[in-house]
Scaffold this motif. Sequence first.
Motif, short mmCIF file in Angstrom:
data_model
loop_
_atom_site.label_atom_id
_atom_site.label_comp_id
_atom_site.label_asym_id
_atom_site.label_seq_id
_atom_site.Cartn_x
_atom_site.Cartn_y
_atom_site.Cartn_z
N ALA A 190 12.12 0.33 -21.66
CA ALA A 190 11.11 0.00 -21.36
C ALA A 190 11.38 -1.13 -19.84
O ALA A 190 9.64 -0.79 -18.59
CB ALA A 190 10.77 -0.53 -22.51
N GLY A 191 11.67 -1.75 -19.35
CA GLY A 191 11.79 -2.40 -18.39
C GLY A 191 11.92 -1.71 -16.76
O GLY A 191 11.01 -2.13 -16.12
N VAL A 192 12.72 -0.91 -17.42
CA VAL A 192 12.89 0.18 -16.14
C VAL A 192 11.63 1.27 -15.63
O VAL A 192 11.08 0.60 -14.38
CB VAL A 192 13.98 1.17 -16.08
CG1 VAL A 192 14.17 1.88 -15.08
CG2 VAL A 192 15.67 -0.06 -16.38
N ILE A 193 10.90 1.48 -16.88
CA ILE A 193 9.68 2.22 -16.18
C ILE A 193 9.01 1.25 -16.28
O ILE A 193 8.31 2.45 -15.59
CB ILE A 193 9.86 3.10 -18.16
CG1 ILE A 193 11.17 4.38 -18.80
CG2 ILE A 193 8.63 3.39 -17.87
CD1 ILE A 193 10.64 4.81 -20.09
N GLY A 194 8.54 0.58 -17.00
CA GLY A 194 7.94 -0.27 -16.63
C GLY A 194 7.19 -1.17 -14.83
O GLY A 194 6.22 -1.00 -14.57
N GLY A 195 9.10 -1.39 -14.82
CA GLY A 195 8.91 -1.39 -13.33
C GLY A 195 8.93 -0.44 -12.26
O GLY A 195 8.18 -1.18 -11.29
N VAL A 196 9.23 0.90 -12.76
CA VAL A 196 8.79 2.16 -11.52
C VAL A 196 7.42 1.84 -11.59
O VAL A 196 6.48 2.53 -10.80
CB VAL A 196 9.43 3.08 -12.14
CG1 VAL A 196 8.75 4.45 -11.31
CG2 VAL A 196 11.26 2.96 -11.83
N LEU A 197 6.49 1.60 -12.64
CA LEU A 197 5.27 2.00 -12.46
C LEU A 197 4.40 0.85 -11.57
O LEU A 197 3.59 1.46 -11.28
CB LEU A 197 4.34 2.23 -14.45
CG LEU A 197 5.05 3.14 -14.50
CD1 LEU A 197 4.12 3.29 -16.78
CD2 LEU A 197 4.50 4.47 -14.36
N LEU A 198 5.01 -0.33 -11.84
CA LEU A 198 4.28 -1.22 -10.66
C LEU A 198 4.58 -1.03 -9.63
O LEU A 198 4.13 -1.02 -8.91
CB LEU A 198 4.72 -2.79 -11.98
CG LEU A 198 4.44 -3.19 -12.97
CD1 LEU A 198 5.15 -4.47 -13.52
CD2 LEU A 198 3.20 -3.74 -13.19
N LEU A 199 5.87 -0.83 -9.12
CA LEU A 199 6.13 -0.24 -7.88
C LEU A 199 5.61 0.90 -7.37
O LEU A 199 4.76 0.41 -6.51
CB LEU A 199 7.95 0.19 -8.07
CG LEU A 199 8.40 -0.70 -8.07
CD1 LEU A 199 10.00 -0.62 -7.82
CD2 LEU A 199 8.43 -2.55 -7.21
N VAL A 200 4.94 1.66 -8.25
CA VAL A 200 3.95 2.89 -7.86
C VAL A 200 2.49 1.97 -7.86
O VAL A 200 2.30 2.42 -6.47
CB VAL A 200 3.82 4.56 -9.20
CG1 VAL A 200 2.90 4.95 -8.85
CG2 VAL A 200 4.99 5.02 -8.66
N VAL A 201 2.16 1.25 -8.52
CA VAL A 201 0.92 0.90 -7.74
C VAL A 201 0.70 0.10 -7.19
O VAL A 201 -0.51 -0.22 -6.04
CB VAL A 201 0.09 0.25 -9.66
CG1 VAL A 201 -1.02 -0.62 -9.63
CG2 VAL A 201 0.53 0.77 -10.43
N ALA A 202 1.91 -1.17 -7.07
CA ALA A 202 2.01 -1.82 -5.48
C ALA A 202 2.27 -0.95 -4.71
O ALA A 202 1.09 -1.97 -3.60
CB ALA A 202 3.22 -2.79 -6.07
N GLY A 203 2.92 0.05 -4.25
CA GLY A 203 2.98 0.99 -3.43
C GLY A 203 1.69 1.66 -2.36
O GLY A 203 1.10 1.45 -1.56
N TRP A 204 0.98 2.24 -3.79
CA TRP A 204 -0.25 2.86 -4.31
C TRP A 204 -1.49 1.43 -3.57
O TRP A 204 -2.49 1.58 -2.46
CB TRP A 204 -0.76 3.35 -5.02
CG TRP A 204 -2.00 4.03 -5.09
CD1 TRP A 204 -2.89 4.42 -4.11
CD2 TRP A 204 -3.75 4.24 -5.77
NE1 TRP A 204 -3.69 5.48 -4.12
CE2 TRP A 204 -4.24 4.71 -5.49
CE3 TRP A 204 -3.02 3.97 -7.22
CZ2 TRP A 204 -5.60 4.94 -6.32
CZ3 TRP A 204 -4.24 3.85 -8.03
CH2 TRP A 204 -5.71 4.38 -7.21
N LEU A 205 -1.64 0.66 -3.76
CA LEU A 205 -2.69 0.18 -3.73
C LEU A 205 -2.53 -1.37 -2.33
O LEU A 205 -3.20 -1.22 -1.12
CB LEU A 205 -3.32 -1.31 -4.49
CG LEU A 205 -3.34 -1.07 -5.82
CD1 LEU A 205 -3.64 -1.89 -7.25
CD2 LEU A 205 -4.60 -0.20 -5.73
N GLY A 206 -0.85 -1.83 -1.76
CA GLY A 206 -0.79 -2.20 -0.51
C GLY A 206 -0.66 -1.44 0.46
O GLY A 206 -1.50 -2.37 1.41
N GLY A 207 -0.25 0.11 -0.22
CA GLY A 207 0.08 0.86 0.93
C GLY A 207 -1.28 0.96 1.54
O GLY A 207 -1.76 1.19 3.09
N ASP A 208 -2.61 1.60 0.96
CA ASP A 208 -3.77 1.60 1.16
C ASP A 208 -4.51 0.49 1.99
O ASP A 208 -4.83 0.25 3.10
CB ASP A 208 -4.40 1.85 -0.08
CG ASP A 208 -5.81 2.60 0.48
OD1 ASP A 208 -5.85 3.61 0.70
OD2 ASP A 208 -6.61 1.43 0.45
N ALA A 209 -4.04 -0.65 1.50
CA ALA A 209 -4.64 -2.06 2.32
C ALA A 209 -4.13 -2.06 3.78
O ALA A 209 -4.35 -1.98 4.60
CB ALA A 209 -4.66 -3.27 1.61
#
Length: 234
Positions: A31-50
């Motif tokens: 669960a930690g690995v899956i949650g971390g991957v999802l958080l990284l995807v969201v952070a990369g999407w929002l941060g990369g767009d900014a």
Amino acid sequence: MRSSNQERSGGTGTADGGQPGYADRVYRSAAGVIGGVLLLVVAGWLGGDAVVRGSGRTPWLAAAALLLVVPLVVAFTVRPAVYAGAERIRIRNPFRTVTLPWSAVDQVRSSYSTELFAADRKFQLWAIPVSIRARKRAVRQTNRARAAGDEPYGTQGLRRRPNRPSHPALGGSGGDTVLSWADQAVAELRELAGQHPATDDQPPAAPRVRWSYEVIVPAAVGAVALLVLLATGG
């Protein structure tokens, strides 16, 4: 979906003198690995767009925030793991890795968190989170099976199958006690530690601790950069 899992690798590491180092058991939280991957995807999407589309100071702020957030997310979700070998245990926590032989382990216990004691030191096992819900579910499954006179794994209508100890010494009662994943992992670690007791003529070796600078340094740089940008912003 189970919140945690135990991986078994086909290969083994080697310790000093060419002896087997780390065996096939690797414990980590799914669960930690899956949650971390999802958080990284969201952070990369929002941060990369900014970073790409932002104007003024926004790209710099986003880059500094990513430099701070990404290492911390990796450290607390993807990185934690416990490698249980034939001769020693390696605990990979968010900011440090601890290696010690089984003879140096005094106790492994699980209450609200999983902890390993060696001499006068205590180490958290971040990779084996304790789930009170899973523990209660395992008890209910065992009680229902015993009341029906069946094996716990014969109980119908259960989508999950918690682990059970392979031997009564691991906490089982004649092999019919179901354990949650965390309790099963702790039982296995206790068994490995019990196979290598400390001897008086050879005192246990001290734990080897290595700080995870690959996580600490980028996060610290990102934090400093973010603070500077915020402090100098108009």
